[in-house]
Design an enzyme around this catalytic site. Structure first.
Site, PDB file in Angstrom:
ATOM      1  CG  HIS A 189      -1.860   1.015   1.417  1.00 26.48           C
ATOM      2  ND1 HIS A 189      -1.571   2.264   1.898  1.00 26.48           N
ATOM      3  CD2 HIS A 189      -3.185   1.016   1.156  1.00 26.48           C
ATOM      4  CE1 HIS A 189      -2.676   2.988   1.939  1.00 26.48           C
ATOM      5  NE2 HIS A 189      -3.675   2.248   1.489  1.00 26.48           N
ATOM      6  CG  ASP A 232       0.562  -2.529   6.150  1.00 23.23           C
ATOM      7  OD1 ASP A 232      -0.414  -2.758   6.884  1.00 23.23           O
ATOM      8  OD2 ASP A 232       0.498  -1.825   5.115  1.00 23.23           O
ATOM      9  CE  LYS A 249      -7.254  -0.241   6.151  1.00 21.68           C
ATOM     10  NZ  LYS A 249      -8.126   0.310   5.110  1.00 21.68           N
TER      11      LYS A 249
END
Ligand code: C6P
Length: 420
Positions: free
Chosen positions: A137, A214, A240
């Site tokens: 990302h 991550d 999330k």
């Protein structure tokens, strides 16, 4: 409509979750969009929140609201206890060794930036190498580029194959004594690939490199044990994982966090201040300047309780079934091409349709109440590598159902009809 033959293992895992009861805990799932029932398949962007989280935050504001670590009065002490309890819940959820290894930040992006700005600026020097991967990302690319610009370090990238799997032989070849830091995503947001992070960490450690994982798309979907992984840093966002926005976590091994200078100065992060000299507070406060996101931390703690109540193993098994079903159903639609076909995948289906832009797919699906994301998903290098400008992406949560995947398939067929 196709069905998949169910293996006994699948039937067991499906039976573990009472989906109607779970859905009843998420009032927003009852919304109508353009007169159609909402089918929410944008969980990688953010998940919906259960009543347990919403009510925990309401309770805090109705009965407890006060600043933390500052007051002798009852409310402040209550707020402090609830805030620190939330830290302990997160600690146990990811099996961190100590509560002070859990640093509350704004989200995964801030966590990675904190490591790059603090640890990176102190320990990374000209000529050192930082290894990331093609699957990252943007929030796990740009902070390292900025660090390289500041320090003269070099950024190396692990390549991936057409299925969206990292080339582990190439990774090993990239590692050397110059490698000081490896930062890799656990689960790709754009493709759903699950990376072999335990192996990635072990190989990096052989070269003395520190590893950041991550975990933004992993923590909501599978059990994570930072000690078993031997991760040096592990980052994720509350929103999330069914918690509120505005809070996330930087996990770091205590010795590493202790070696890191603060990047923000202010209240709570100090022991004493004079105009001549300031001494910093102990962990975790040293890295948490200012009033923290108190209600959000309590909401995150409630999300952790909620997830543990269902069980991460049951969640992972149920979502694996959704992914298998969705893969089969979408593969059968002529003109649809799945992007990201790794052997190890989490609940993400990225796809393109010949001659139809993903934004048009997303817009037409929205008219049927179907929420998917369309675009590059903040992972432009992934799109470039797979030679697509963008994809449409359906991403699953444990409140999704096979019927919703059927609705997605019907919506996609209508998109194809509309575009003739
Ligand atoms: N991915 C998506 O739709 P923040 O914005 O800090 O909460 O999370 C950033 C982030 C970091 N790593 C990964 C793997 C991610 O997926 C994300 C956020 C969202 O895919 C929004 S772009």
């Amino acid at each position: 409509m196709s069905t998949i033959t169910e293996s006994p293992a699948t039937v067991t895992s499906l039976a573990l979750l009472d989906i109607p009861a779970i859905r009843a805990q998420f009032p927003i799932l009852g919304e109508m969009i353009h007169g159609k029932p909402l089918v929410y398949l944008d969980n990688a962007a953010t998940t919906q929140k259960p009543l347990a989280v919403i009510e925990a935050m309401n309770r805090y504001y109705l009965h407890t609201n006060a600043n933390v670590h500052r007051g002798v009065h009852t409310l402040s002490q209550r707020a402090t206890t609830e805030f620190e309890n939330a830290r302990r819940k997160v600690q146990h959820f990811i099996n961190a060794a100590k509560p002070e290894e859990v640093i509350f930040v704004r989200g995964c992006t801030e966590a990675i930036n904190l490591v790059a700005s603090s640890y990176g600026t102190k320990f990374i020097k000209t000529g050192d190498e930082i290894v990331i991967s093609y699957l990252e990302h943007h929030s796990n690319i740009v902070p390292w580029q900025m660090l390289c610009e500041r320090t003269g370090a070099l950024l190396k990238v692990i390549p991936m194959n057409d299925a969206g799997e990292l080339d582990m032989a190439a990774y090993e070849a990239l590692l050397s004594d110059r490698t000081k830091l490896v930062s890799v995503v656990h689960v790709s947001n754009a493709l759903g690939t699950i990376n072999p992070v335990a192996t990635i960490i072990e190989l990096a450690h052989r070269h003395g490199a520190v590893v950041l994982i991550d975990g933004a798309q992993a923590v909501p979907h599978t059990g994570v044990d930072v000690q078993a992984l031997d991760a040096d840093f592990y980052t994720f966002s509350s929103h999330k994982m069914y918690g509120p926005t505005g809070i996330g976590v930087l996990y770091g091994k205590k010795a590493l966090l202790e070696s890191m200078p603060p990047v923000q100065g202010g209240g709570d992060m100090i022991l004493s201040v004079t105009f001549e000299k300031t001494t910093y507070n102990k962990l975790p406060y040293k890295l948490e300047a200012g009033t923290p996101a108190i209600a959000e931390a309590i909401g995150l703690g409630a999300a952790v309780d909620y997830l543990q109540g269902i069980g991460m193993a049951a969640i992972a098994a149920y979502e694996a079934d959704l992914l298998a079903y969705g893969t089969e159903v979408l593969s059968q639609i002529p003109g649809v091409r799945l992007i990201g076909t790794a052997k190890e995948k989490a609940g993400v289906l990225s796809f393109v349709i010949e001659n139809i832009h993903p934004h048009d797919i997303g817009t037409i699906l929205d008219h049927d109440g179907l929420a998917v994301r369309a675009g590059h998903h903040c992972a432009q290098p992934v799109m470039d590598r797979l030679k697509v400008p963008a994809t449409a992406r359906a991403s699953f949560a444990f409140y999704n159902t096979r019927e919703e995947i059927d609705a997605l398939a019907a919506g996609i067929r209508r998109v194809i009809e509309v575009f003739g």
